[in-house]
Scaffold this motif. Structure first.
Motif, PDB file in Angstrom:
ATOM      1  N   SER A  54      -1.166  21.615   4.370  1.00 44.33           N
ATOM      2  CA  SER A  54      -0.313  22.232   3.353  1.00 44.33           C
ATOM      3  C   SER A  54       1.039  22.630   3.936  1.00 44.33           C
ATOM      4  CB  SER A  54      -0.988  23.469   2.773  1.00 44.33           C
ATOM      5  OG  SER A  54      -2.064  23.099   1.962  1.00 44.33           O
ATOM      6  N   GLY A  55       2.092  22.284   3.198  1.00 43.57           N
ATOM      7  CA  GLY A  55       3.439  22.617   3.615  1.00 43.57           C
ATOM      8  C   GLY A  55       4.128  21.537   4.429  1.00 43.57           C
ATOM      9  N   ALA A  56       3.359  20.620   5.011  1.00 42.14           N
ATOM     10  CA  ALA A  56       3.960  19.541   5.800  1.00 42.14           C
ATOM     11  C   ALA A  56       4.692  18.563   4.884  1.00 42.14           C
ATOM     12  CB  ALA A  56       2.881  18.803   6.590  1.00 42.14           C
ATOM     13  N   ILE A  57       5.750  17.972   5.393  1.00 40.88           N
ATOM     14  CA  ILE A  57       6.494  16.942   4.670  1.00 40.88           C
ATOM     15  C   ILE A  57       6.223  15.614   5.363  1.00 40.88           C
ATOM     16  CG2 ILE A  57       8.776  16.108   4.026  1.00 40.88           C
ATOM     17  CD1 ILE A  57       9.676  19.071   4.018  1.00 40.88           C
ATOM     18  N   ILE A  58       5.743  14.642   4.581  1.00 38.44           N
ATOM     19  CA  ILE A  58       5.428  13.322   5.134  1.00 38.44           C
ATOM     20  C   ILE A  58       6.080  12.249   4.268  1.00 38.44           C
ATOM     21  CG2 ILE A  58       3.219  14.105   6.093  1.00 38.44           C
ATOM     22  CD1 ILE A  58       1.869  12.503   3.745  1.00 38.44           C
ATOM     23  N   GLY A  59       6.149  11.044   4.783  1.00 39.04           N
ATOM     24  CA  GLY A  59       6.623   9.906   4.011  1.00 39.04           C
ATOM     25  C   GLY A  59       5.499   9.337   3.156  1.00 39.04           C
ATOM     26  N   ALA A  60       5.874   8.768   2.027  1.00 37.81           N
ATOM     27  CA  ALA A  60       4.898   8.159   1.125  1.00 37.81           C
ATOM     28  C   ALA A  60       5.538   6.939   0.470  1.00 37.81           C
ATOM     29  CB  ALA A  60       4.448   9.157   0.066  1.00 37.81           C
ATOM     30  N   THR A  61       4.714   6.000   0.025  1.00 43.66           N
ATOM     31  CA  THR A  61       5.198   4.773  -0.595  1.00 43.66           C
ATOM     32  C   THR A  61       4.230   4.334  -1.686  1.00 43.66           C
ATOM     33  OG1 THR A  61       5.994   2.521  -0.151  1.00 43.66           O
ATOM     34  CG2 THR A  61       4.017   3.226   1.025  1.00 43.66           C
ATOM     35  N   GLN A  62       4.682   3.446  -2.554  1.00 42.71           N
ATOM     36  CA  GLN A  62       3.795   2.885  -3.575  1.00 42.71           C
ATOM     37  C   GLN A  62       3.336   1.480  -3.214  1.00 42.71           C
ATOM     38  OE1 GLN A  62       6.294   3.568  -7.084  1.00 42.71           O
ATOM     39  NE2 GLN A  62       4.814   5.103  -7.723  1.00 42.71           N
ATOM     40  N   GLN A  63       3.934   0.891  -2.197  1.00 43.59           N
ATOM     41  CA  GLN A  63       3.572  -0.465  -1.791  1.00 43.59           C
ATOM     42  C   GLN A  63       3.322  -0.496  -0.293  1.00 43.59           C
ATOM     43  OE1 GLN A  63       7.236  -2.210  -3.142  1.00 43.59           O
ATOM     44  NE2 GLN A  63       6.216  -3.118  -4.903  1.00 43.59           N
ATOM     45  N   ALA A  64       2.188  -1.039   0.103  1.00 48.56           N
ATOM     46  CA  ALA A  64       1.876  -1.112   1.528  1.00 48.56           C
ATOM     47  C   ALA A  64       0.802  -2.159   1.776  1.00 48.56           C
ATOM     48  CB  ALA A  64       1.392   0.247   2.037  1.00 48.56           C
ATOM     49  N   GLU A  65       0.815  -2.676   2.977  1.00 48.26           N
ATOM     50  CA  GLU A  65      -0.304  -3.473   3.469  1.00 48.26           C
ATOM     51  C   GLU A  65      -0.977  -2.618   4.520  1.00 48.26           C
ATOM     52  OE1 GLU A  65      -1.455  -7.731   5.569  1.00 48.26           O
ATOM     53  OE2 GLU A  65       0.642  -7.142   5.442  1.00 48.26           O
ATOM     54  N   ILE A  66      -2.262  -2.388   4.347  1.00 44.69           N
ATOM     55  CA  ILE A  66      -2.989  -1.544   5.292  1.00 44.69           C
ATOM     56  C   ILE A  66      -4.106  -2.345   5.948  1.00 44.69           C
ATOM     57  CG2 ILE A  66      -2.482   0.573   4.000  1.00 44.69           C
ATOM     58  CD1 ILE A  66      -5.416   0.539   3.075  1.00 44.69           C
ATOM     59  N   GLU A  67      -4.448  -1.915   7.142  1.00 45.46           N
ATOM     60  CA  GLU A  67      -5.602  -2.479   7.838  1.00 45.46           C
ATOM     61  C   GLU A  67      -6.529  -1.327   8.169  1.00 45.46           C
ATOM     62  OE1 GLU A  67      -6.582  -5.730  11.208  1.00 45.46           O
ATOM     63  OE2 GLU A  67      -5.082  -4.237  11.757  1.00 45.46           O
ATOM     64  N   ASP A  68      -7.765  -1.420   7.697  1.00 44.67           N
ATOM     65  CA  ASP A  68      -8.753  -0.374   7.907  1.00 44.67           C
ATOM     66  C   ASP A  68     -10.017  -1.040   8.441  1.00 44.67           C
ATOM     67  OD1 ASP A  68     -10.513   1.739   7.890  1.00 44.67           O
ATOM     68  OD2 ASP A  68      -9.989   2.391   5.860  1.00 44.67           O
ATOM     69  N   LEU A  69     -10.234  -0.920   9.744  1.00 38.50           N
ATOM     70  CA  LEU A  69     -11.379  -1.593  10.367  1.00 38.50           C
ATOM     71  C   LEU A  69     -12.711  -0.985   9.943  1.00 38.50           C
ATOM     72  CD1 LEU A  69      -9.897  -2.161  13.926  1.00 38.50           C
ATOM     73  CD2 LEU A  69      -9.948  -3.729  11.976  1.00 38.50           C
ATOM     74  N   ASP A  70     -12.673   0.228   9.363  1.00 38.05           N
ATOM     75  CA  ASP A  70     -13.896   0.870   8.866  1.00 38.05           C
ATOM     76  C   ASP A  70     -14.182   0.523   7.412  1.00 38.05           C
ATOM     77  OD1 ASP A  70     -14.263   2.229  11.295  1.00 38.05           O
ATOM     78  OD2 ASP A  70     -12.902   3.826  10.661  1.00 38.05           O
ATOM     79  N   ALA A  71     -13.247  -0.174   6.761  1.00 38.75           N
ATOM     80  CA  ALA A  71     -13.370  -0.426   5.320  1.00 38.75           C
ATOM     81  C   ALA A  71     -14.363  -1.546   5.027  1.00 38.75           C
ATOM     82  CB  ALA A  71     -12.014  -0.795   4.735  1.00 38.75           C
ATOM     83  N   PRO A  72     -15.149  -1.368   3.982  1.00 40.35           N
ATOM     84  CA  PRO A  72     -16.053  -2.430   3.539  1.00 40.35           C
ATOM     85  C   PRO A  72     -15.434  -3.247   2.409  1.00 40.35           C
ATOM     86  CG  PRO A  72     -16.646  -0.396   2.462  1.00 40.35           C
ATOM     87  CD  PRO A  72     -15.434  -0.104   3.321  1.00 40.35           C
ATOM     88  N   LEU A  89     -10.047   4.636  -0.878  1.00 38.93           N
ATOM     89  CA  LEU A  89     -10.026   3.450  -1.721  1.00 38.93           C
ATOM     90  C   LEU A  89     -11.459   3.054  -2.022  1.00 38.93           C
ATOM     91  CD1 LEU A  89      -7.349   1.358   0.201  1.00 38.93           C
ATOM     92  CD2 LEU A  89      -7.010   2.836  -1.781  1.00 38.93           C
ATOM     93  N   ALA A  90     -11.711   2.593  -3.223  1.00 36.44           N
ATOM     94  CA  ALA A  90     -13.053   2.170  -3.622  1.00 36.44           C
ATOM     95  C   ALA A  90     -13.014   0.697  -4.031  1.00 36.44           C
ATOM     96  CB  ALA A  90     -13.561   3.019  -4.781  1.00 36.44           C
ATOM     97  N   THR A  91     -14.094  -0.016  -3.746  1.00 38.88           N
ATOM     98  CA  THR A  91     -14.172  -1.437  -4.103  1.00 38.88           C
ATOM     99  C   THR A  91     -14.819  -1.651  -5.458  1.00 38.88           C
ATOM    100  OG1 THR A  91     -16.242  -1.638  -2.879  1.00 38.88           O
ATOM    101  CG2 THR A  91     -14.203  -2.203  -1.704  1.00 38.88           C
ATOM    102  N   ILE A 102      -5.319  -0.203  -7.856  1.00 37.87           N
ATOM    103  CA  ILE A 102      -4.180   0.111  -7.003  1.00 37.87           C
ATOM    104  C   ILE A 102      -3.904  -0.956  -5.956  1.00 37.87           C
ATOM    105  CG2 ILE A 102      -4.359   2.587  -7.347  1.00 37.87           C
ATOM    106  CD1 ILE A 102      -5.576   2.738  -4.520  1.00 37.87           C
ATOM    107  N   GLY A 103      -4.732  -1.993  -5.913  1.00 36.80           N
ATOM    108  CA  GLY A 103      -4.484  -3.035  -4.930  1.00 36.80           C
ATOM    109  C   GLY A 103      -5.596  -4.056  -4.892  1.00 36.80           C
ATOM    110  N   HIS A 104      -5.464  -4.971  -3.936  1.00 36.14           N
ATOM    111  CA  HIS A 104      -6.446  -6.035  -3.754  1.00 36.14           C
ATOM    112  C   HIS A 104      -6.712  -6.225  -2.268  1.00 36.14           C
ATOM    113  CE1 HIS A 104      -4.927  -6.835  -7.784  1.00 36.14           C
ATOM    114  NE2 HIS A 104      -6.110  -7.376  -8.009  1.00 36.14           N
ATOM    115  N   ALA A 105      -7.950  -6.463  -1.937  1.00 36.23           N
ATOM    116  CA  ALA A 105      -8.314  -6.756  -0.553  1.00 36.23           C
ATOM    117  C   ALA A 105      -7.930  -8.196  -0.237  1.00 36.23           C
ATOM    118  CB  ALA A 105      -9.810  -6.546  -0.352  1.00 36.23           C
ATOM    119  N   VAL A 106      -7.267  -8.395   0.886  1.00 42.75           N
ATOM    120  CA  VAL A 106      -6.926  -9.750   1.300  1.00 42.75           C
ATOM    121  C   VAL A 106      -7.894 -10.256   2.358  1.00 42.75           C
ATOM    122  CG1 VAL A 106      -4.496  -9.614   0.658  1.00 42.75           C
ATOM    123  CG2 VAL A 106      -5.185  -8.884   2.931  1.00 42.75           C
TER     124      VAL A 106
END
Length: 160
Positions: A54-72, A89-91, A102-106
């Motif tokens: 709470s209170g921290a300022i971070i960057g945010a975006t609406q478009q991104a490519e992410i890599e999540d090695l824990d993701a199913p 994120l949910a599949t 909000i997106g598609h798995a590649v």
């Protein structure tokens, strides 16, 4: 569990947090500041590019490519804002709350995120307005040229 890597992202804005957020989580405005989003509380607005409390300022975006090695992820599958885990994120589509694609798995570990808020909803099964009687299809000056329907199709007025 490691935070997802942000491989690429679109334009960014700075947001102030109102709770703990990790990089790669979906976030939404709660009326005060930004919190981890879940389908039961409303639509995701951004992907967090940083992390903080709470209170921290971070960057945010609406478009991104992410890599999540824990993701199913299932390659080619749609991704939704999770109803079970805030920011995740949910599949599969949530049973309750906002049905927001909000997106598609590649691949099984990479996803393209493109969060769009607006009046239209597009899923695998339908393209529809977000609210009943909420949008026109075309205007008096910008009309569709043709409509093609399958044999046996039905046009319903007033649900029916």
């Amino acid at each position: 569990m490691a935070d997802p890597a942000i491989l690429w992202h679109g334009p960014t804005i700075d947001v102030t947090l109102n709770g703990a957020v990790r990089r790669g989580q979906t976030i939404r405005h709660d009326g005060t500041n930004y919190v981890a989003a879940d389908a039961d509380d409303g639509e995701a607005e951004f992907i967090a590019l940083g992390q903080g409390l709470s209170g921290a300022i971070i960057g945010a975006t609406q478009q991104a490519e992410i890599e999540d090695l824990d993701a199913p992820f299932t390659a080619g599958g749609e991704l939704f804002t999770s109803a079970a885990t805030a920011g995740a994120l949910a599949t599969s589509a949530p049973a309750t709350g906002s049905l927001q694609v909000i997106g598609h798995a590649v691949s099984t570990s990479k996803a393209m995120i493109n969060i769009r808020k607006g009046e239209w909803e597009q899923t695998v099964l339908a393209f529809s307005p977000r609210a009943n009687d909420g949008q026109a299809l075309g205007t008096g000056s910008l009309m569709w040229s043709d409509l093609f329907l399958a044999s046996g199709a039905v046009i319903n007025f007033n649900n029916g």
